[in-house]
Design a protein around this motif. Structure first.
Motif, PDB file in Angstrom:
ATOM      1  N   TYR B 664       3.467 -14.493 -22.745  1.00  0.00           N
ATOM      2  CA  TYR B 664       2.411 -14.492 -21.750  1.00  0.00           C
ATOM      3  C   TYR B 664       2.936 -14.806 -20.364  1.00  0.00           C
ATOM      4  CZ  TYR B 664      -1.661 -16.152 -19.236  1.00  0.00           C
ATOM      5  OH  TYR B 664      -2.618 -16.359 -18.300  1.00  0.00           O
ATOM      6  N   LYS B 665       3.748 -15.842 -20.296  1.00  0.00           N
ATOM      7  CA  LYS B 665       4.198 -16.268 -18.969  1.00  0.00           C
ATOM      8  C   LYS B 665       5.018 -15.178 -18.306  1.00  0.00           C
ATOM      9  CE  LYS B 665       3.177 -20.864 -18.541  1.00  0.00           C
ATOM     10  NZ  LYS B 665       3.342 -21.750 -19.693  1.00  0.00           N
ATOM     11  N   LYS B 666       5.881 -14.600 -19.128  1.00  0.00           N
ATOM     12  CA  LYS B 666       6.739 -13.558 -18.579  1.00  0.00           C
ATOM     13  C   LYS B 666       5.893 -12.395 -18.051  1.00  0.00           C
ATOM     14  CE  LYS B 666      10.261 -13.559 -21.591  1.00  0.00           C
ATOM     15  NZ  LYS B 666      10.864 -12.897 -22.737  1.00  0.00           N
ATOM     16  N   GLU B 667       4.948 -12.043 -18.887  1.00  0.00           N
ATOM     17  CA  GLU B 667       4.143 -10.894 -18.498  1.00  0.00           C
ATOM     18  C   GLU B 667       3.348 -11.159 -17.243  1.00  0.00           C
ATOM     19  OE1 GLU B 667       1.749  -9.295 -21.597  1.00  0.00           O
ATOM     20  OE2 GLU B 667       3.483  -9.100 -22.905  1.00  0.00           O
ATOM     21  N   THR B 668       2.807 -12.349 -17.192  1.00  0.00           N
ATOM     22  CA  THR B 668       2.021 -12.622 -15.991  1.00  0.00           C
ATOM     23  C   THR B 668       2.904 -12.556 -14.767  1.00  0.00           C
ATOM     24  OG1 THR B 668       2.372 -14.920 -16.492  1.00  0.00           O
ATOM     25  CG2 THR B 668       0.210 -14.023 -17.003  1.00  0.00           C
ATOM     26  N   GLU B 669       4.145 -12.956 -14.966  1.00  0.00           N
ATOM     27  CA  GLU B 669       5.051 -12.907 -13.823  1.00  0.00           C
ATOM     28  C   GLU B 669       5.283 -11.465 -13.375  1.00  0.00           C
ATOM     29  OE1 GLU B 669       9.087 -15.313 -13.374  1.00  0.00           O
ATOM     30  OE2 GLU B 669       7.169 -16.341 -13.514  1.00  0.00           O
ATOM     31  N   ALA B 676       1.734  -7.437  -6.545  1.00  0.00           N
ATOM     32  CA  ALA B 676       2.184  -7.625  -5.170  1.00  0.00           C
ATOM     33  C   ALA B 676       2.728  -6.316  -4.595  1.00  0.00           C
ATOM     34  CB  ALA B 676       3.264  -8.707  -5.125  1.00  0.00           C
ATOM     35  N   LEU B 677       3.444  -5.608  -5.466  1.00  0.00           N
ATOM     36  CA  LEU B 677       3.992  -4.325  -5.002  1.00  0.00           C
ATOM     37  C   LEU B 677       2.864  -3.350  -4.685  1.00  0.00           C
ATOM     38  CD1 LEU B 677       7.044  -3.843  -7.361  1.00  0.00           C
ATOM     39  CD2 LEU B 677       7.090  -4.128  -4.887  1.00  0.00           C
ATOM     40  N   LYS B 678       1.861  -3.341  -5.570  1.00  0.00           N
ATOM     41  CA  LYS B 678       0.739  -2.438  -5.359  1.00  0.00           C
ATOM     42  C   LYS B 678       0.031  -2.766  -4.066  1.00  0.00           C
ATOM     43  CE  LYS B 678      -0.434  -1.033 -10.006  1.00  0.00           C
ATOM     44  NZ  LYS B 678      -1.041  -1.581 -11.222  1.00  0.00           N
ATOM     45  N   SER B 680       1.145  -4.197  -1.511  1.00  0.00           N
ATOM     46  CA  SER B 680       1.913  -3.884  -0.309  1.00  0.00           C
ATOM     47  C   SER B 680       2.164  -2.385  -0.177  1.00  0.00           C
ATOM     48  CB  SER B 680       3.244  -4.643  -0.325  1.00  0.00           C
ATOM     49  OG  SER B 680       3.898  -4.399  -1.542  1.00  0.00           O
ATOM     50  N   GLY B 681       1.705  -1.649  -1.159  1.00  0.00           N
ATOM     51  CA  GLY B 681       1.734  -0.206  -1.010  1.00  0.00           C
ATOM     52  C   GLY B 681       2.985   0.471  -1.506  1.00  0.00           C
ATOM     53  N   PHE B 682       3.815  -0.238  -2.234  1.00  0.00           N
ATOM     54  CA  PHE B 682       5.020   0.434  -2.735  1.00  0.00           C
ATOM     55  C   PHE B 682       4.733   1.259  -3.974  1.00  0.00           C
ATOM     56  CE2 PHE B 682       7.090  -3.076  -0.387  1.00  0.00           C
ATOM     57  CZ  PHE B 682       7.853  -2.291   0.460  1.00  0.00           C
ATOM     58  N   LEU B 683       3.653   0.890  -4.667  1.00  0.00           N
ATOM     59  CA  LEU B 683       3.361   1.602  -5.918  1.00  0.00           C
ATOM     60  C   LEU B 683       2.068   2.384  -5.777  1.00  0.00           C
ATOM     61  CD1 LEU B 683       4.456  -0.920  -8.647  1.00  0.00           C
ATOM     62  CD2 LEU B 683       5.203   1.440  -8.437  1.00  0.00           C
TER      63      LEU B 683
END
Lengths: 227, 683
Positions: B664-669, B676-678, B680-683
């Motif tokens: 879970y923790k990994k995935e949430t990360e 964050a990427l989305k 900021s518009g990178f994805l």
């Protein structure tokens, strides 16, 4: 005549251990446990739908869930549901231990699946996807947002399967009707035999988008041609 | 040793003797031996009890804690402090202690004889100052007298009268002039005021030497007890500071200690006032030993200050290093010296340690009831005599006899309690009796009624034992470090910790090792017996101090804000383990759904069953609130999971999270990154 779906249907779905664990039907407050719960539930939903070849899930009012078969084109399947009375709503309602998952929790599971791209709500207002919904068996009148695509195989994956079959049978370049693809004698035994027509449309649309196929024809007599 | 190592309780406080009462606590105190600071004993708390002065070091309490028995203390002096030097109290040990201590130079054992320069014990001293002695002696050698309230004749207190053991049943002689019997309280007061009026004079007066009490008592305890039994010179037993005043010089006249009339030496009582003239001839053995000691002493000691002004001046000026090494000083760097001194004075006067070995409280015979109100005491009232008479009246057969005996006993108890509360001094004197009575009542209650009675009895016994054993605000001195309450709070915290970890009481154990702070507050205040209750605010503050003080209990705050008290060895892991063990056991036992017609629908061999907070409370003896919190804590740790059903909230072993949750923790990360990427518009 028995479809492949019906053949699979005959051996009962073996539910995982958690399905008989009473707390599994209560939303867990511990975040880690809750996440595990969602993972397990979504795996269960996908496995169950795959087993029963369910493409659309109907989230009913009461939390009991009736699986909806791709019965628009094969109305003969509806009786088979009725033959097995334990099946409707079985997924989220474990009669054996008298526990059921509440609607809110089901939606949470669906949302979790949607994040993975394994589910999608079918909105009534969206005419393109719900064209045939009116003909399906027994949807309640206010079913908006109540019906969900369960992509135990995503449209892209379906498209790949169909493409592979076309390639294999050397029918590239020839026009195939959609009915022929899902219900025809030639596709008997393939996975996409009996595929929901709406889902087939979605799948083929992805191929068309890639420019690998073209869809012709009218609403009820469409054809597709793979390049 | 004068300074003894002591045992500490779990809460790092001195463990008290059976009858010991805590009188005062002061922190930030340092110890001196003579002129010099004792290493490792420079910052600690001093506990003044009725029996001892205990020093508990702050830094290393287990190693550097010492105590001084008050019974070994000869004298104590007060030094108010000057400029940078803090107020000090000097404790001078008794002769026997000192001589036993100084093995390398036994001659030092005679220090008392030097200090008793006015006391003509040794022949040399007697010849030195034959006339000085009486004048010195005069205030201290007088026996206690009580002034008759009727005719104001000053009567001597009987020789066998011991203020610490005297009860209402102690026979008191009537006034010599008018024949009216005094009340016990009256005589007690006279004795005590007599004892106190002499003691502070020693340290505080401008001419210390002249008023220093001169206690030459090589065998203080044995002699005293002997005096109680014997009919030797009466006044000797009355106060231990009254000194035998030998004047074997036949020519010297003997000054009456009371009226200062110079009597002929051969007289045994004063010609004028009739006061006994005591200690005419000392035991020859004693005289010899002291003279031989003094002989050696002159070698060991510097000959100069033979006629020393006073002990206090020696120790403070450091003239005599030997005595300086003897004294123990308490340096009150954080104040509180005055109260300490007052309380010390009080406890030295009361001499509670004598009570410890005192004979049991005389069983009051029913007959003595009649003579009780006007303090008993004609010669015929000798306790040994009336036994027969008491038996006679008592000899009634059957139920009537039992009833009569009960009635008389009740009346007697009533009188004892009544007389005890007449006067505070008298109360102190009869404290032992009162406690015994309380215990007696407890026993009666216990035998008298069923299960409810037991609780009451326990409570009563508890309150009896609680009398005085607990830090109260007036016991504790002002704290040096800022906010005046901090010492009180830390003492309260220690008291609480002791209260909790006391095995006999088993407060925590009964509550399953954990109890809510509110419950504890209630129990604690109830145990105090309705006096000196602790306010909730103080209580909470004290509880918060546990961790800081390193005490064996800890305060835990649950997620919901509920505060609980727990042994510090009981961690969450312990609790979780206990819970899990219990749940695993339930795999073996078929769930008992009593009352419900539903069958067990799940595979209980695999999953066990769900437990409610009530189940857990029953199983572990917790309160429901605590059980809820503990279960939720275990759930929080991912060990348990919950089920909400019509029966309520139950908790199960966690079969849901079998490894999936770890991702879970990994995935949430990664989710966060993609989000964050989305964004900021990178994805």
């Amino acid at each position: 005549m028995l479809s492949s779906a019906q053949q699979q249907h005959q051996q009962p779905f073996s539910f995982p251990r958690e399905y008989f664990f009473p707390p599994f039907f209560t939303r867990q407050t511990n975040l880690t446990t809750h996440h595990a719960q969602l993972v397990k539930w979504s795996a269960l939903v996908l496995a169950y739908c795959r087993h029963h070849r369910i493409f659309k899930l109907f989230l009913s009012y009461s939390g009991a869930v009736a699986p909806i078969y791709s019965s628009s084109t094969t109305p003969s399947k509806t009786p088979t549901d009725q033959q097995d009375p334990s099946e409707p709503g079985e997924l989220f309602n474990n009669r054996k231990i008298n526990r059921r998952l509440s609607l809110a929790d089901i939606r949470e599971v669906i949302d979790f699946l949607r994040k993975d791209g394994r589910a999608e709500y079918i909105y009534k207002s969206n005419g393109t996807t719900t064209t045939n919904m009116d003909t399906t068996a027994a949807p309640p009148p206010d079913g908006g947002g109540d019906v969900v695509w369960i992509f135990w195989r995503t449209p892209e994956e379906w498209a790949a399967v169909i493409e592979a079959w076309v390639e294999e049978t050397g029918q590239r370049g020839s026009v195939l009707t959609l009915y022929e693809l899902t219900q025809g004698e030639a596709t008997r035994g393939t996975e996409f035999h009996g595929l929901d027509s709406d889902l087939l449309q979605k799948a083929l649309a992805t191929v068309v988008k890639r420019g690998k196929a073209q869809i012709f024809g009218q609403e009820d007599s469409q054809g597709v041609k793979f390049f | 040793m004068f300074l003894k190592n002591i045992d500490l309780t779990t809460a790092l406080r001195p463990s008290y003797l059976p009858d010991e009462d805590l009188l005062f606590v002061q922190d930030n105190v340092g110890l001196y031996e003579g002129k010099y600071k004792l290493p490792n004993h420079q910052n600690g708390q001093v506990y003044l009890t009725s029996h001892r002065i205990c020093y508990v070091d702050k830094a290393e309490p287990r190693r550097h804690s010492v105590a001084i028995d008050l019974k070994d203390v000869e004298r104590y002096e007060f030094y108010a402090g000057f400029l940078k030097s803090s107020a000090k109290i000097t404790l001078i040990p008794k002769a026997s202690k000192r001589s036993s201590l100084q093995s390398r130079s036994p001659g030092l054992g005679s220090i008392p004889s030097r200090s008793g320069n006015g006391t003509p014990i040794t022949s040399s001293q007697r010849t030195d100052s034959p006339y000085r002695a009486p004048s010195v002696e005069q205030p201290s050698a007088s026996t206690a007298t009580w002034v008759c309230t009727i005719c104001s004749f000053s009567n001597p207190v009987p020789s066998n009268f011991d203020p610490s053991t005297a009860t209402a049943h102690t026979p008191l002689p009537p006034c010599l002039a008018c024949g009216i019997k005094p009340t016990l309280a009256h005589v007690l007061k006279a004795t005590i005021s007599n004892a106190t009026s002499r003691q502070p004079g020693g340290g505080g007066s401008g001419q210390p030497a002249l008023y220093t009490p001169l206690p030459i008592r090589p065998r203080p305890l044995s002699e005293l007890s002997a005096a109680q039994v014997n009919t030797t010179p009466p006044p000797q037993a009355v106060s231990d500071n009254s000194t035998p005043r030998p004047s074997s010089d036949p020519d010297a006249s003997f000054e009456c200690p009371r009226c200062t009339f110079l009597n002929h030496p051969s007289l045994l009582s004063c010609e004028i006032c009739g006061a006994p003239l005591i200690s005419h001839d000392l035991p020859s053995q004693l005289t010899q030993s002291s003279s031989s000691q003094s002989g050696r002493r002159t070698e060991a000691d510097s000959p100069g200050p033979f006629l020393n002004p006073s002990l206090s001046s020696i120790s403070s000026q450091g003239v005599d290093s030997n005595t300086a090494a003897e004294n123990v000083k308490l340096s009150f760097r954080g104040g509180g010296d005055k109260i300490f001194y007052e309380r010390l004075k009080g406890s030295m006067t009361q001499r509670k340690w004598l009570l410890h070995g005192a004979p049991p409280i005389p069983k009051s015979s029913p007959r003595s009831d009649d003579s009780l109100p006007t303090a008993t005491g004609t010669m015929g009232n000798d306790p040994s005599l009336p036994a027969g008479g008491g038996d006679r009246t008592n000899r009634r057969a059957g139920i009537a006899g039992l009833e009569h005996r009960n009635k008389t006993m009740r009346r007697n108890n009533e009188l004892v309690i009544g007389s005890a509360f007449e006067d505070l001094e008298a109360l102190m004197a009869s404290a032992k009796e009162i406690v015994a009575l309380a215990e007696n009542f407890a026993r009666q209650v216990k035998t008298g009624s069923g299960p409810g009675g037991n609780e009451n009895a326990a409570l009563l016994a508890e309150s009896a034992s609680q009398l005085g054993l607990i830090a109260t605000k007036d016991i504790v001195g002002n704290s040096s470090s800022g906010g005046g309450d901090s010492l009180y709070l830390s003492e309260l915290a220690r008291t609480l910790a002791e209260f909790l970890s006391d095995d006999a009481r088993g407060v925590l154990k009964r509550a399953g090792g954990i109890m809510s702070l509110v419950d504890l507050w209630a129990v604690f205040n109830r145990a105090r017996g309705g006096v000196e209750l602790v306010s909730p605010a103080d209580f909470e503050k004290a509880a918060n101090l546990w961790e800081k003080l390193g005490l064996p209990v800890r305060l835990r705050t649950f997620k919901s804000g509920v505060k609980v008290v727990q042994g510090s060895d009981r961690t969450d892991e312990h609790t979780v383990k206990a819970l899990l063990g219990w749940l695993r056991d339930l795999h073996e036992i078929p769930p008992d759904l009593e009352g419900t017609e539903r069958a067990v629908t799940w595979d209980w061999r695999m999953f066990g069953r769900g437990v409610t907070a009530r189940d857990a409370a029953e199983r572990f003896g917790w309160s429901i609130g605590v059980a809820e919190e503990e279960l939720e804590m275990a759930e929080e740790k991912g060990v348990l999971c919950r089920e909400e059903s019509i029966e309520g909230l139950t908790f199960w072993e966690n079969f849901i999270d079998t490894g999936e949750g770890k991702r879970y923790k990994k995935e949430t990360e990664s989710e966060r990154i993609t989000r964050a990427l989305k964004e900021s518009g990178f994805l």
